[in-house]
Design a protein around this motif. Sequence first.
Motif, short mmCIF file in Angstrom:
data_model
loop_
_atom_site.label_atom_id
_atom_site.label_comp_id
_atom_site.label_asym_id
_atom_site.label_seq_id
_atom_site.Cartn_x
_atom_site.Cartn_y
_atom_site.Cartn_z
N LYS A 14 0.89 -1.12 -0.27
CA LYS A 14 -0.10 -0.04 -0.06
C LYS A 14 0.84 1.07 0.10
CE LYS A 14 -3.28 2.96 0.03
NZ LYS A 14 -4.41 2.81 -0.81
N ARG A 398 -1.60 19.80 13.61
CA ARG A 398 -2.35 18.76 13.35
C ARG A 398 -1.85 17.87 12.47
NH1 ARG A 398 -7.16 21.60 10.09
NH2 ARG A 398 -6.72 21.09 8.02
N LYS B 6 -9.98 15.74 4.25
CA LYS B 6 -9.55 16.74 5.10
C LYS B 6 -7.99 17.13 4.85
CE LYS B 6 -9.63 18.89 9.41
NZ LYS B 6 -10.13 19.09 11.04
N ARG B 7 -7.83 18.30 4.45
CA ARG B 7 -6.45 18.72 4.24
C ARG B 7 -5.41 18.63 5.64
NH1 ARG B 7 -6.72 21.61 -0.53
NH2 ARG B 7 -8.68 22.35 -1.05
N PRO B 8 -4.20 18.15 5.36
CA PRO B 8 -3.59 18.17 6.33
C PRO B 8 -3.26 19.69 7.01
CG PRO B 8 -2.20 17.66 4.30
CD PRO B 8 -3.77 17.55 4.07
N THR B 9 -3.19 20.38 6.02
CA THR B 9 -2.99 21.73 6.68
C THR B 9 -4.15 22.77 5.87
OG1 THR B 9 -0.56 21.61 6.79
CG2 THR B 9 -1.24 23.87 6.78
N PRO B 10 -4.91 23.69 6.45
CA PRO B 10 -5.81 24.44 5.97
C PRO B 10 -5.14 25.14 4.62
CG PRO B 10 -5.60 25.12 8.29
CD PRO B 10 -4.45 24.04 7.87
N GLU B 234 -10.18 28.70 18.41
CA GLU B 234 -9.65 27.48 17.68
C GLU B 234 -9.75 26.28 18.54
OE1 GLU B 234 -8.01 26.51 14.84
OE2 GLU B 234 -8.32 28.25 13.88
N ALA B 235 -9.23 26.29 20.10
CA ALA B 235 -9.09 25.50 20.94
C ALA B 235 -9.37 25.87 22.22
CB ALA B 235 -7.83 24.63 20.70
N ASN B 349 -10.75 23.74 4.25
CA ASN B 349 -10.07 22.82 5.10
C ASN B 349 -10.44 21.20 4.46
OD1 ASN B 349 -8.79 23.57 7.69
ND2 ASN B 349 -10.89 24.66 8.18
N ALA B 357 -13.60 4.72 -5.76
CA ALA B 357 -13.61 3.88 -4.79
C ALA B 357 -12.80 4.37 -3.76
CB ALA B 357 -13.52 2.51 -4.90
N ARG B 358 -12.93 4.11 -2.33
CA ARG B 358 -12.02 4.44 -1.51
C ARG B 358 -10.72 4.03 -1.61
NH1 ARG B 358 -14.92 3.37 4.21
NH2 ARG B 358 -15.83 1.71 2.92
N ALA B 359 -9.50 4.74 -1.53
CA ALA B 359 -8.39 3.99 -1.69
C ALA B 359 -7.83 3.30 -0.63
CB ALA B 359 -7.29 5.10 -2.02
#
Lengths: 511, 359
Positions: A14, A398, B6-10, B234-235, B349, B357-359
């Motif tokens: 993979k 993150r 979801k992107r790792p970074t905005p 944010e948090a 984001n 299909a899902r990888a």
Amino acid sequence: MTGNMLLEITGLTKAYPGVVANDGVGFSVGPGEVHALLGENGAGKSTLVKMIYGLVKPDSGTMHLMGAPYTPPEPRAARASGVAMVFQHFSLFEALNVAENVALGMENPPPMGQLSARIREISAAYGLPLDPARLVGDLSAGERQRVEIIRCLLQDPKLLIMDEPTSVLTPQEVDILFHTLRKLSSEGTAILYISHKLEEIRSLCDRATILRGGKVVATCTPREKSARELAEMMVGGEFTTTDRAGRVLGTTIFEVAGLDLTPMSQFGPALKQVSLSLRAGEVLGIGGVAGNGQEELLATLSGERVSAPGTVRLHGQDISGLGPNDRRRLGLQGAPEERLGHAAVPNMSLTDNTLLTGTVRRPLTRKGFLDMTAAKLFAEEIIREFDVRTPGPHVAARALSGGNLQKYVIGREVLQYPEVLIVNQPTWGVDAAAAASIRQALLDLAGKGAAVIVISQDLDELMEIADQFCALNEGRLSPPRPTEGLSIDEIGLMLGGAHGMQEAGMQEVAV
Amino acid sequence: MITLIKRPTPSKGWSYATPIVAVLATMVAGGMLFAALGKNPVEAIRVIFWDPLFGANAAYFRSQLLVKAAPLILIASGLAVGFRAGIWNIGAEGQYIIGAICGAAVALSVYPAESAWLFPAMVIAGALGGWLWGMIPALLKTLFGTSEILVSLMLVYVAQNLLAYVAFGPLKNPQGYGFPGSRNLQQYPSAHNPELFAGTGAHWGVMAAIVAVIALYILMHRHIAGFRIRVAGEAPRAARFAGVVPARLVVFCLGLSGALAGLAGLFEVSGPSGQITDSFNAGYGFTAIIVAFLGRLHPLGILLAGLLMGLTYFGGDMAQLMLQLPAAAIQVFQGMLLFFLLGFDVLTNYRIRIGGARA
């Protein structure tokens, strides 16, 4: 061989953009076998089990379950084939109760009353106390994991995948769980067991497959190897143990006396008459199962929650009423357990995240105005000194893996050279090499004369670095015991809440 | 199947692009709405966005642009601070009304005395009035845990009733032949907020809006206090770890946005509007919410968004006049802008993957 193997995997590959997570992985698990998957974080264990559980589709390679080709398109199909999994990170709905959460994971859940009875039955049989009617939102991490384990056991699986299941259990609870797992194994259920705890694997597992960089590097019988040999196979080199020598204990600098605290949530634990004292250069280990007041203790000591006057003193000065930044100014720093959202802001860059705690002891601001150049330099310093693997300080918190973010968080606090550092679960979910470097950093800080409190569920870790050991149980802190000469059984009793026994023991000494 | 990943970074690019995409999508959807009403959509869009700036009488409209945009920018600057912190003041309209009433009341109470101190005193009274109106949801939230969204919104209707009461009662012009409404402050030199540079429309409120935008930038992007406010949004737990006291933050944010809305009300009543009437408020407090979001809660963005929304205000008036579009259509048009903005915001984001299909 195919005929008698439960699960057989060959040439599983993979690739993700930029990284081959699994490269031609092959191994097999027999019926009733307890099989360990060993490897550092990023070695490809998670990807591998996700493929077995149908969460990720392999690029190439084949899997056979009970002799038949096995290509689960989704977890539901995997469960239908008899494969269940307990995740390290919980997938539970906080607003629902235990029984409802369990029902959500089942194909045809029985009526609630019947299900609750089954949960009670299984939780009693396997020594995992759990009230089916409680809201998951009010449960500790340890209790939440019990929900996950019971959810799987209810499905009566052929193959049970467990991702670091013991990290939230006391030694006695681990024994009970192992008893359960051995019983399951004798009944023919195979267990695929992922853990960083090598001694556990040696005592529990029949065989081990060791992964490094996405490839199988060895298969062995763990009982025939020493923990050190296993660790070296994992990291592919000599394994460095931490060096705790050469520390001189100074005078008492940090004291907590008679600290009481009301619970933070409805079912959360209260702190009851917590007392402790630390000398310069000393490392105090606080063990205990999650949800017994660890978070509350850290919040109170770091200043997020204030306590009654006179309960917390630094250098003799009463700091009970001071907030986190005033305490930082006086030399007290903390690092909470939850990395994303508490110790770091997920969507902010590593540079921005230095400003969270670093503005008091580091010149990152001038009269309150941000010095982003200084913040960036500080972030780069943390990345360099603590070997944080990331493209650079501009990356959002993150985007880092758990281990790397933990190194960043610990590095951010340690590099501010605090006089007292309090860390909660410093190596939870962190791979062996990174965990060792974090422990060494804590010891080095103590070597420079800081007092360090390590709150952890990993007892081996506490034995390795702490001078004194206390158990935190239902919000009560036991009197400290020197870690030298302390046996795992004694610790287990301290953690099990046997306060009466301790008192009895002390009376005997007094008599 | 459409999947959001979801992107790792905005995404920096999308965070700047979404307001523009949202404006374009609003023009298309708005055009369809106008077409459904039987109007020529291209003409309608031209009347709203183009004619005021470049058509006949553009010089007059351009001066009006600052007059309309200033209160929006001033209010949105205050709201942006709270929105960043996750504190939702939806009642700026009410704070705007109370600011105007308080400021006007100071002037009318000493009428017709002339003094150089009168206008500064009105400014303080206006800010204080808005601040006090903002303090009500702030205190209820910190003491009893009520929702500031509901309380601040409901206080708008209280403020509107107060406005009607003072317009017909205490502040009514005694020489107004029984018509509702106060004396016109434009005819009271000490209390008048005049056009400072002829033909530009720039009055003291425009100056205040510019100062607010600059101050907002310094606070939110250059100062540790602004950093902590952003962290709080944010948090929240990380913010407490960084030393933020949640109750103090609530009081600060609602107080600040209230005071700025109050100022906007005061500059309006003493300048372009001139008098307190029961229909004095024009919805700036609500539109400012759109301005704040359309501007990415960023000072420069708010400045541009304020000008754009100011444009739709009198562009909308023109469209009503020339094309007989109903007023509600214009409000729908403004609302669509926020709708599309929040919708396209997802792209900052998340990535979209269509099919496969899902990888």
